[in-house]
Design a protein around this motif. Sequence first.
Motif, PDB file in Angstrom:
ATOM      1  N   ALA A 164       3.369   3.009   3.059  1.00 43.70           N
ATOM      2  CA  ALA A 164       2.736   1.697   2.920  1.00 43.70           C
ATOM      3  C   ALA A 164       1.277   1.877   2.549  1.00 43.70           C
ATOM      4  N   ASP A 165       0.848   1.183   1.489  1.00 42.59           N
ATOM      5  CA  ASP A 165      -0.549   1.210   1.063  1.00 42.59           C
ATOM      6  C   ASP A 165      -1.133  -0.192   1.159  1.00 42.59           C
ATOM      7  N   GLU A 166      -0.803  -1.062   0.196  1.00 43.01           N
ATOM      8  CA  GLU A 166      -1.329  -2.425   0.231  1.00 43.01           C
ATOM      9  C   GLU A 166      -0.977  -3.141   1.528  1.00 43.01           C
ATOM     10  N   SER A 167       0.167  -2.808   2.116  1.00 43.07           N
ATOM     11  CA  SER A 167       0.571  -3.446   3.371  1.00 43.07           C
ATOM     12  C   SER A 167      -0.258  -2.982   4.555  1.00 43.07           C
ATOM     13  N   VAL A 168      -1.121  -1.991   4.346  1.00 45.98           N
ATOM     14  CA  VAL A 168      -2.085  -1.580   5.360  1.00 45.98           C
ATOM     15  C   VAL A 168      -3.465  -2.117   5.006  1.00 45.98           C
ATOM     16  N   ARG A 169      -3.927  -1.827   3.793  1.00 46.64           N
ATOM     17  CA  ARG A 169      -5.321  -2.121   3.450  1.00 46.64           C
ATOM     18  C   ARG A 169      -5.585  -3.575   3.100  1.00 46.64           C
ATOM     19  N   ALA A 195       3.353  -0.747  10.935  1.00 46.16           N
ATOM     20  CA  ALA A 195       3.888   0.220  11.895  1.00 46.16           C
ATOM     21  C   ALA A 195       4.753  -0.473  12.934  1.00 46.16           C
ATOM     22  N   ARG A 196       4.294  -1.629  13.428  1.00 44.54           N
ATOM     23  CA  ARG A 196       5.078  -2.346  14.440  1.00 44.54           C
ATOM     24  C   ARG A 196       6.414  -2.818  13.881  1.00 44.54           C
ATOM     25  N   ALA A 197       6.464  -3.091  12.564  1.00 46.25           N
ATOM     26  CA  ALA A 197       7.695  -3.577  11.942  1.00 46.25           C
ATOM     27  C   ALA A 197       8.650  -2.445  11.577  1.00 46.25           C
ATOM     28  N   GLY A 198       8.254  -1.192  11.768  1.00 42.17           N
ATOM     29  CA  GLY A 198       9.097  -0.075  11.364  1.00 42.17           C
ATOM     30  C   GLY A 198       9.351  -0.068   9.874  1.00 42.17           C
ATOM     31  N   ALA A 199       8.345  -0.481   9.095  1.00 44.90           N
ATOM     32  CA  ALA A 199       8.525  -0.679   7.659  1.00 44.90           C
ATOM     33  C   ALA A 199       8.151   0.531   6.827  1.00 44.90           C
ATOM     34  N   ALA A 200       7.657   1.601   7.447  1.00 43.00           N
ATOM     35  CA  ALA A 200       7.210   2.755   6.677  1.00 43.00           C
ATOM     36  C   ALA A 200       7.349   4.030   7.493  1.00 43.00           C
ATOM     37  N   ASP A 201       7.468   5.134   6.783  1.00 40.64           N
ATOM     38  CA  ASP A 201       7.504   6.442   7.407  1.00 40.64           C
ATOM     39  C   ASP A 201       6.117   7.054   7.516  1.00 40.64           C
ATOM     40  N   LEU A 202       5.219   6.593   6.671  1.00 36.46           N
ATOM     41  CA  LEU A 202       3.833   7.062   6.671  1.00 36.46           C
ATOM     42  C   LEU A 202       2.953   5.977   6.090  1.00 36.46           C
ATOM     43  N   ILE A 203       1.654   6.091   6.302  1.00 44.79           N
ATOM     44  CA  ILE A 203       0.722   5.099   5.786  1.00 44.79           C
ATOM     45  C   ILE A 203      -0.306   5.766   4.889  1.00 44.79           C
TER      46      ILE A 203
END
Length: 340
Positions: free
Chosen positions: A203-208, A217-225
Motif C-alpha cells: 500500500a502506497d497511496e492508501s498510506v500517504r 494495516a487495521r483492514a488487513g489490506a496489505a502485506d507491506l507499506i
Amino acid sequence: MPRPEPPRQPSPLLVPSFNELLAGAHVVSLPMRVKFRGVTVRESLLLQGPAGWGEFCPFPEYGDAEASRWLAAAIEAAWQGFPAAVRTSIPVNATVPAVPADRVQEVLARFGRVDAVKVKVAERGQSLAEDIARVQAVRSALPHAAIRVDANGGWDVPGAVKALARLAAVGLEYAEQPVPTIEGLAEVRARLRDAGTPVLIAADESVRKETDPLRVARAGAADLIVVKVAPLGGVRRALEVVAQAGLPAVVSSALDTSVGIRAGLALAASLPELPYACGLGTVSLFESDVTLDPLTADDGAIRLRDAVPDAGLLERYAASADRRDWWLARLRRVHARLTL
C-alpha cells in the motif's frame, strides 16, 4: 499479526516565520530524462535553514491541506535535522517508468548495478499487453533481480487480479497500490490468495493520502507499506507510522531532488529493519540535479550523506518569475495552515 495501535500525535513542530522561510527559498525547474507519471519538468521549492536544506514539492494538483504535510517535512529537515542513523548505506531499486519495452535497457543503464526494479504499470492510455512487455523486458535484462510493479491505483479489482495473475509469471516481489481504495486492496489480496497467485500487496497511496495512515494495516489490506517522508509530514512521523502499523516497510521518494532524497535516506537509515530495497534512486530520472554530488546509487546502494545545493545549479535551473511567484504564494498559504 498484532493489531496496530491507534496513531499517536507527532511531536509539535516549531514552525519558523514565513519571512524566515522566504529568506532561504529557491524555486527550481528540472527537466526529466523520460516522462514519469505525466511529468516532463519537475518543479520544487528548496528551503535553507539552520540545520540544512529541506524540499517542498507537492504536485501542483494537491490542495493546501495535503501540501501542509510536505511543508512540515521540509521544515523538519532544514530547521530540526534528522534522527540518529543505524545504517550508512541504503539499498535502492531502479525505477522504470511506463516506457515502451524497447526503451527498458536505456533506462536501466542509468542505474548501474541493479538488484531490484520497480516497474510502472497501468498507465492511462496503455494496455495490459504493454505492461507485460515492459516487465518481461526487465526480467530478460535482469534475470535475478527482484521486480515489483506499481499501478498507482490504476486498475479496478477484476483488472488487478487479471493483470497480476499474468505478471506473476515473471516472478514479482510485490505489487504496489494495484487499486485505489483500501477496501479494494483487501479484496485483491484475498482473491490472489484464494487463487494461489504468489503476489504480495503493498500500500502506497492508501498510506500517504489517508488522514489515518494506519487504516490499511487495521483492514488487513496489505502485506507491506510504502512510506514517503514528505506526504507523511517528516521522518519522525513516518517512523511512528511504521512502528504502529506493524508491517514491513519500503521507503520511497516522491520524485524529489537530492535534497528530498536525503530525507528519504534519513528515514531508511533510522528504521530498525529494512527488508526491501528502497525506491530512492529516482534522481537518475532527472537530466540534472541541484547538487554537484547527486544522491544516486553506486553498486546498488546510496551512501548516507548530506545534499548541499550548488549556487550555480540553483541559478541555472531557477524557475521562471511567474512560476516562482506561484510557488511562493503557495508557500505562504500552506505556511499559514501550519501556524493556525
